[in-house]
Motif scaffolding. Sequence first.
Motif, PDB file in Angstrom:
ATOM      1  N   ILE A  18       0.836  -1.205   0.000  1.00  0.00           N
ATOM      2  CA  ILE A  18       0.000   0.000   0.000  1.00  0.00           C
ATOM      3  C   ILE A  18       0.869   1.253   0.000  1.00  0.00           C
ATOM      4  N   PHE A  19       1.930   1.236   0.809  1.00  0.00           N
ATOM      5  CA  PHE A  19       2.869   2.368   0.799  1.00  0.00           C
ATOM      6  C   PHE A  19       3.424   2.579  -0.604  1.00  0.00           C
ATOM      7  N   ALA A  20       3.832   1.507  -1.275  1.00  0.00           N
ATOM      8  CA  ALA A  20       4.400   1.610  -2.621  1.00  0.00           C
ATOM      9  C   ALA A  20       3.375   2.158  -3.604  1.00  0.00           C
ATOM     10  N   ALA A  21       2.120   1.703  -3.481  1.00  0.00           N
ATOM     11  CA  ALA A  21       1.073   2.154  -4.395  1.00  0.00           C
ATOM     12  C   ALA A  21       0.789   3.643  -4.223  1.00  0.00           C
ATOM     13  N   ARG A  22       0.982   4.164  -2.997  1.00  0.00           N
ATOM     14  CA  ARG A  22       0.742   5.591  -2.742  1.00  0.00           C
ATOM     15  C   ARG A  22       2.014   6.421  -2.930  1.00  0.00           C
ATOM     16  N   ASN A  23       3.051   5.806  -3.491  1.00  0.00           N
ATOM     17  CA  ASN A  23       4.322   6.487  -3.783  1.00  0.00           C
ATOM     18  C   ASN A  23       4.996   7.018  -2.511  1.00  0.00           C
ATOM     19  N   ILE A  24       4.824   6.302  -1.405  1.00  0.00           N
ATOM     20  CA  ILE A  24       5.548   6.603  -0.162  1.00  0.00           C
ATOM     21  C   ILE A  24       6.650   5.562  -0.074  1.00  0.00           C
ATOM     22  N   THR A  25       7.857   5.946  -0.498  1.00  0.00           N
ATOM     23  CA  THR A  25       8.913   4.953  -0.704  1.00  0.00           C
ATOM     24  C   THR A  25       9.963   4.899   0.407  1.00  0.00           C
ATOM     25  N   LEU A  33       4.491  12.434   7.878  1.00  0.00           N
ATOM     26  CA  LEU A  33       3.035  12.577   7.916  1.00  0.00           C
ATOM     27  C   LEU A  33       2.505  12.176   9.283  1.00  0.00           C
ATOM     28  N   THR A  34       1.360  12.722   9.664  1.00  0.00           N
ATOM     29  CA  THR A  34       0.729  12.337  10.924  1.00  0.00           C
ATOM     30  C   THR A  34       0.006  11.004  10.750  1.00  0.00           C
ATOM     31  N   GLU A  35      -0.364  10.416  11.877  1.00  0.00           N
ATOM     32  CA  GLU A  35      -1.090   9.135  11.827  1.00  0.00           C
ATOM     33  C   GLU A  35      -2.417   9.279  11.084  1.00  0.00           C
ATOM     34  N   LEU A  36      -3.119  10.364  11.332  1.00  0.00           N
ATOM     35  CA  LEU A  36      -4.406  10.575  10.672  1.00  0.00           C
ATOM     36  C   LEU A  36      -4.239  10.770   9.169  1.00  0.00           C
ATOM     37  N   GLU A  37      -3.177  11.487   8.780  1.00  0.00           N
ATOM     38  CA  GLU A  37      -2.917  11.680   7.347  1.00  0.00           C
ATOM     39  C   GLU A  37      -2.627  10.350   6.671  1.00  0.00           C
ATOM     40  N   LEU A  38      -1.856   9.496   7.353  1.00  0.00           N
ATOM     41  CA  LEU A  38      -1.544   8.193   6.771  1.00  0.00           C
ATOM     42  C   LEU A  38      -2.786   7.307   6.702  1.00  0.00           C
ATOM     43  N   MET A  39      -3.643   7.367   7.736  1.00  0.00           N
ATOM     44  CA  MET A  39      -4.885   6.588   7.702  1.00  0.00           C
ATOM     45  C   MET A  39      -5.716   6.948   6.475  1.00  0.00           C
ATOM     46  N   LYS A  40      -5.826   8.263   6.241  1.00  0.00           N
ATOM     47  CA  LYS A  40      -6.633   8.724   5.113  1.00  0.00           C
ATOM     48  C   LYS A  40      -5.979   8.370   3.785  1.00  0.00           C
ATOM     49  N   LEU A  41      -4.669   8.516   3.711  1.00  0.00           N
ATOM     50  CA  LEU A  41      -3.960   8.276   2.453  1.00  0.00           C
ATOM     51  C   LEU A  41      -3.890   6.790   2.115  1.00  0.00           C
ATOM     52  N   LEU A  42      -3.658   5.945   3.148  1.00  0.00           N
ATOM     53  CA  LEU A  42      -3.501   4.512   2.904  1.00  0.00           C
ATOM     54  C   LEU A  42      -4.815   3.759   2.978  1.00  0.00           C
ATOM     55  N   ASP A  43      -5.812   4.407   3.613  1.00  0.00           N
ATOM     56  CA  ASP A  43      -7.122   3.774   3.798  1.00  0.00           C
ATOM     57  C   ASP A  43      -6.994   2.476   4.599  1.00  0.00           C
ATOM     58  N   VAL A  44      -6.335   2.571   5.766  1.00  0.00           N
ATOM     59  CA  VAL A  44      -6.170   1.427   6.651  1.00  0.00           C
ATOM     60  C   VAL A  44      -6.511   1.858   8.079  1.00  0.00           C
ATOM     61  N   GLU A  45      -6.588   0.867   8.989  1.00  0.00           N
ATOM     62  CA  GLU A  45      -6.919   1.149  10.373  1.00  0.00           C
ATOM     63  C   GLU A  45      -5.757   1.864  11.086  1.00  0.00           C
ATOM     64  N   SER A  47      -4.522   1.178  13.972  1.00  0.00           N
ATOM     65  CA  SER A  47      -3.597   0.219  14.572  1.00  0.00           C
ATOM     66  C   SER A  47      -2.527  -0.226  13.578  1.00  0.00           C
ATOM     67  N   GLU A  48      -2.886  -0.378  12.310  1.00  0.00           N
ATOM     68  CA  GLU A  48      -1.920  -0.781  11.277  1.00  0.00           C
ATOM     69  C   GLU A  48      -0.908   0.339  11.024  1.00  0.00           C
ATOM     70  N   VAL A  49      -1.411   1.585  11.018  1.00  0.00           N
ATOM     71  CA  VAL A  49      -0.520   2.720  10.814  1.00  0.00           C
ATOM     72  C   VAL A  49       0.488   2.818  11.953  1.00  0.00           C
ATOM     73  N   ARG A  50      -0.017   2.699  13.185  1.00  0.00           N
ATOM     74  CA  ARG A  50       0.873   2.808  14.340  1.00  0.00           C
ATOM     75  C   ARG A  50       1.898   1.686  14.374  1.00  0.00           C
ATOM     76  N   SER A  51       1.490   0.493  14.010  1.00  0.00           N
ATOM     77  CA  SER A  51       2.416  -0.642  13.983  1.00  0.00           C
ATOM     78  C   SER A  51       3.522  -0.429  12.952  1.00  0.00           C
ATOM     79  N   ALA A  52       3.141   0.069  11.759  1.00  0.00           N
ATOM     80  CA  ALA A  52       4.121   0.309  10.692  1.00  0.00           C
ATOM     81  C   ALA A  52       5.085   1.419  11.087  1.00  0.00           C
TER      82      ALA A  52
END
Length: 337
Positions: A18-25, A33-45, A47-52
């Motif tokens: 998902i990171f690769a698809a959103r060009n976050i390399t 980015l903030t956790e909320l920005e990543l949630m919106k950009l990656l469209d994931v929960e 908990s997944e953002v915080r773990s990554a």
Amino acid sequence: MANKLISEMRLPKSIANIFAARNITTAKDALSLTELELMKLLDVELSEVRSALALMSEIVCPPYQTALLLMEQRAAAEHLGGHLPTRLKGLDAALCGGVPFGVVTELVGPPGTGKTQFCLKLSLLAALPAHYGGLDGGVIYIDVESTFSSRRMIEMGASSFPEIFHSKGMAQEMAGRILVLQPTSLSEFTESLEKIKASLLQNQVKLLVIDSMAALVPGSLAEFSRIPIVVTNQVRPQSHDESCLYSFQVQKMDRILKDRTRYYSHIVAVLGFHWAHAVTIRLVLEAKSGQRFMKVEKSPTSPPLAFPFTINPSGISLLTDDGTEMVVPETCNLSSR
């Protein structure tokens, strides 16, 4: 480390894709980015953002170091580097063993205060056989102002180490270990410095002395050679405008200068503050009211101390091993000139 590729980290394949698809390399892209920005950009929960992010931070963050670990590393470096003892008990105690290896030590003082005498004695100590407490090595002595005196050096040696200098051939052997260079121009001086690196290795040099044009000595040479480098520097009077940075300090400075029991110096190194930051140890030699003082003005291991000394046939001798702590202005003018 912040530019480390996310594809090279141990992220779950699903979130890495998902990171690769959103060009976050890179880790930097994600951690900016903030956790909320990543949630919106990656469209994931969340908990997944915080773990990554936690895993990325663990990988790219430099390892922590405790104060104890840093102290042990420094002690190990000093043990490998060592010191050149000056045989001046009080000064060696203040410098934790003597002139340290791998850094630049500066001697500052007006003409005739003993800078060259100190350098000559250090040269003898570096050439002295190891079983007599010396470094048993070679010395490169760059005599810019033609003040080197072989006769004075022999006098020092005979007075300080009579059992060595009275042995047949020993004085000649030690003198043969001291290579004196006398450049006659600035270009010749610079050329001498360029040739030193090869000589340091070929001649097992244990001390480099430059008397007294210090402006062109690179600090990296000390780190490369891991030997003591001692340079001398001339002085000029300190003007009243240089004494303090703030107007409210002028009256305080006047009280200090009028108090003859204080050891604050009225002189500054002629090469100024740009050179001052290139040296690790600064010793100031000064005469006041007929008495000579050697002052430890800058050292990572000692507070500012003053030692009264005299010059005799064996060189410099401290009158007391207990240095007097100097009183200096709290804020000095460090503006470049």
